[in-house]
Motif scaffolding. Sequence first.
Motif, PDB file in Angstrom:
ATOM      1  N   HIS A 101      -4.358   1.591   6.010  1.00 35.17           N
ATOM      2  CA  HIS A 101      -3.624   2.215   7.111  1.00 35.17           C
ATOM      3  C   HIS A 101      -2.411   3.006   6.613  1.00 35.17           C
ATOM      4  CE1 HIS A 101      -5.972  -0.651   9.480  1.00 35.17           C
ATOM      5  NE2 HIS A 101      -5.820   0.226  10.445  1.00 35.17           N
ATOM      6  N   LYS A 133      -6.522   4.925  -1.134  1.00 39.98           N
ATOM      7  CA  LYS A 133      -6.274   4.651  -2.549  1.00 39.98           C
ATOM      8  C   LYS A 133      -7.547   4.733  -3.374  1.00 39.98           C
ATOM      9  CE  LYS A 133      -4.180   1.501  -0.324  1.00 39.98           C
ATOM     10  NZ  LYS A 133      -3.043   1.492   0.603  1.00 39.98           N
ATOM     11  N   GLU A 167      -0.621  -2.605   8.197  1.00 37.84           N
ATOM     12  CA  GLU A 167      -0.908  -3.092   9.551  1.00 37.84           C
ATOM     13  C   GLU A 167      -1.451  -4.515   9.577  1.00 37.84           C
ATOM     14  OE1 GLU A 167      -0.123  -1.662  12.369  1.00 37.84           O
ATOM     15  OE2 GLU A 167       0.678   0.106  11.359  1.00 37.84           O
ATOM     16  N   GLU A 176      12.731   1.746   6.977  1.00 33.20           N
ATOM     17  CA  GLU A 176      11.865   1.554   5.804  1.00 33.20           C
ATOM     18  C   GLU A 176      12.739   1.389   4.545  1.00 33.20           C
ATOM     19  OE1 GLU A 176       8.519   1.326   5.828  1.00 33.20           O
ATOM     20  OE2 GLU A 176       7.983   1.634   3.715  1.00 33.20           O
ATOM     21  N   LYS A 220      14.316  -1.996   4.593  1.00 31.96           N
ATOM     22  CA  LYS A 220      13.308  -3.019   4.265  1.00 31.96           C
ATOM     23  C   LYS A 220      13.148  -3.120   2.747  1.00 31.96           C
ATOM     24  CE  LYS A 220       8.774  -2.080   4.686  1.00 31.96           C
ATOM     25  NZ  LYS A 220       7.466  -1.871   5.336  1.00 31.96           N
ATOM     26  N   SER A 266      -0.134  -1.719  -4.159  1.00 31.38           N
ATOM     27  CA  SER A 266      -0.970  -1.144  -3.106  1.00 31.38           C
ATOM     28  C   SER A 266      -2.414  -0.928  -3.567  1.00 31.38           C
ATOM     29  CB  SER A 266      -0.418   0.222  -2.677  1.00 31.38           C
ATOM     30  OG  SER A 266       0.621   0.068  -1.766  1.00 31.38           O
TER      31      SER A 266
HETATM   32  N1  LIG Z   1       9.143  -2.515  -1.994  1.00 36.09           N
HETATM   33  C1  LIG Z   1       8.571  -2.766  -0.835  1.00 36.09           C
HETATM   34  N2  LIG Z   1       8.988  -3.797  -0.064  1.00 36.09           N
HETATM   35  C2  LIG Z   1       8.416  -4.071   1.110  1.00 36.09           C
HETATM   36  N3  LIG Z   1       7.396  -3.360   1.635  1.00 36.09           N
HETATM   37  C3  LIG Z   1       6.935  -2.319   0.932  1.00 36.09           C
HETATM   38  C4  LIG Z   1       7.478  -1.969  -0.328  1.00 36.09           C
HETATM   39  N4  LIG Z   1       6.816  -0.898  -0.790  1.00 36.09           N
HETATM   40  C5  LIG Z   1       5.889  -0.586   0.141  1.00 36.09           C
HETATM   41  N5  LIG Z   1       5.949  -1.428   1.182  1.00 36.09           N
HETATM   42  C6  LIG Z   1       5.116  -1.448   2.396  1.00 36.09           C
HETATM   43  O1  LIG Z   1       3.782  -1.688   2.024  1.00 36.09           O
HETATM   44  C7  LIG Z   1       2.898  -1.180   3.032  1.00 36.09           C
HETATM   45  C8  LIG Z   1       1.743  -0.459   2.370  1.00 36.09           C
HETATM   46  O2  LIG Z   1       0.998  -1.390   1.647  1.00 36.09           O
HETATM   47  P1  LIG Z   1      -0.542  -1.114   1.322  1.00 36.09           P
HETATM   48  O3  LIG Z   1      -0.662   0.176   0.586  1.00 36.09           O
HETATM   49  O4  LIG Z   1      -1.074  -2.331   0.653  1.00 36.09           O
HETATM   50  O5  LIG Z   1      -1.117  -0.945   2.786  1.00 36.09           O
HETATM   51  P2  LIG Z   1      -2.552  -0.449   3.274  1.00 36.09           P
HETATM   52  O6  LIG Z   1      -3.598  -1.084   2.433  1.00 36.09           O
HETATM   53  O7  LIG Z   1      -2.590   1.048   3.315  1.00 36.09           O
HETATM   54  O8  LIG Z   1      -2.566  -0.988   4.761  1.00 36.09           O
HETATM   55  P3  LIG Z   1      -3.614  -1.992   5.507  1.00 36.09           P
HETATM   56  O9  LIG Z   1      -4.043  -2.984   4.464  1.00 36.09           O
HETATM   57  O10 LIG Z   1      -2.832  -2.608   6.604  1.00 36.09           O
HETATM   58  O11 LIG Z   1      -4.718  -1.108   5.972  1.00 36.09           O
HETATM   59  C9  LIG Z   1       3.765  -0.266   3.917  1.00 36.09           C
HETATM   60  O12 LIG Z   1       4.022  -0.913   5.147  1.00 36.09           O
HETATM   61  C10 LIG Z   1       5.047  -0.108   3.106  1.00 36.09           C
HETATM   62  O13 LIG Z   1       6.176   0.063   3.938  1.00 36.09           O
END
Ligand SMILES: Nc1ncnc2c1ncn2[C@@H]1O[C@H](COP(=O)(O)OP(=O)(O)OP(=O)(O)O)[C@@H](O)[C@H]1O
Length: 349
Positions: free
Chosen positions: A14, A18, A194, A235, A238, A336
Amino acid sequence: MAVIPDFFGLNLGHFSIKLAEIKRVGTKARLEAIGSTPTSVGLLNNDSDAGVKSLANEINKACRNSGIKSRNCVMSVPESAVFSRLITLPKVTDKEVGEAIQWALKPLVPLGLEEVNVSFLEIDQKVIDGNTFSNWYVVAAPKELIQRYQLSMEAAGVNLLAVETESLALTRMVVYNYPQFAKKDIMIVDMGAENTNVILSRNGVVMFSQTISTGSNAITKVISSDLGVDMVQAEKYKITYGLDTTQAEGKVAKSVEPILQIISAEILRTLSYYKEKIGGTGISEVFVSGGGSDLLKFNEYLQAKLNIGVINSNPIANFEQDPMLGQKLQNVHLSSFNVSLGLALKGLL
Ligand SMILES: Nc1ncnc2c1ncn2[C@@H]1O[C@H](COP(=O)(O)OP(=O)(O)OP(=O)(O)O)[C@@H](O)[C@H]1O
Ligand SMILES: [Mg+2]
């Protein structure tokens, strides 16, 4: 195992799309290419022709950005989109298994069985009162979704070799990188934008998975609303302060904590389920991954709540040393890429 041609792993998240490609060097993996592109709002749920086309465009863009060489791909289906369950059945012959599982599954799946692809794997057997029972991990994935992926891949000129669940890819990622846990029962927590996926695996095989529809974006939203700042600023807060109570007068941590409370409560429920219904040698370690797991003090928080060791998994911990690695990882948020790297490792384990 059959030799799989070169391919890349594709994870539609979401937050971002990747991609990762590895090269096999003996029994080891070397990172070949890695990259992502942000996921535009609504892209993953748009099943119109235009939606299929824009997904194809985004995938091509991500391929170019990341320097992916292969046109073959193994992709993941989101854990939230599949139905999975551990089903215990009296031991039957190999021939009868398919039908027995269909019967057991029918009342459990919200869709008609003709609308799903069913796959199953035997986890273990147990003898009760002299009768042998098998535990099956059963997954039902909506055909419609898989067909849509197929169409997008065709439009992108990519050859889709296989589709598998995120939990399978995540388990492979952990077992490859932390071989000392290959024979153990482990828990994996994947905190995305998400959703947060909670997975239990035994001997490298998934035996339970669950999706909590609270991810890291929920934290950004609550910071934004509590502190009256926009999402961009929230963000930043956070990422900078996370759960650290010693920073920003503890205000950010105070907003963040209730979201983590939801997630840790669900994880505790899964641990109870493991103890009461599955049983085994015990979960000694929880591997956290996903972009959201990099939240400051998340590891310590979870450790205290669960009373179990928590490891921030490094998805390339066991990869071959590579002088170019630093360059390849520029602008890459490695956590990620947990799922995409797990997909890229298919065939190596
Ligand atoms: N240093 C950090 N601390 C906390 N949160 C972070 C950090 N860096 C990135 N994020 C958060 O990580 C999330 C993205 O993570 P990821 O790429 O694993 O998600 P995704 O796989 O795309 O989403 P989903 O699994 O829900 O479909 C975002 O919400 C981003 O704000
Ligand atoms: Mg994800």
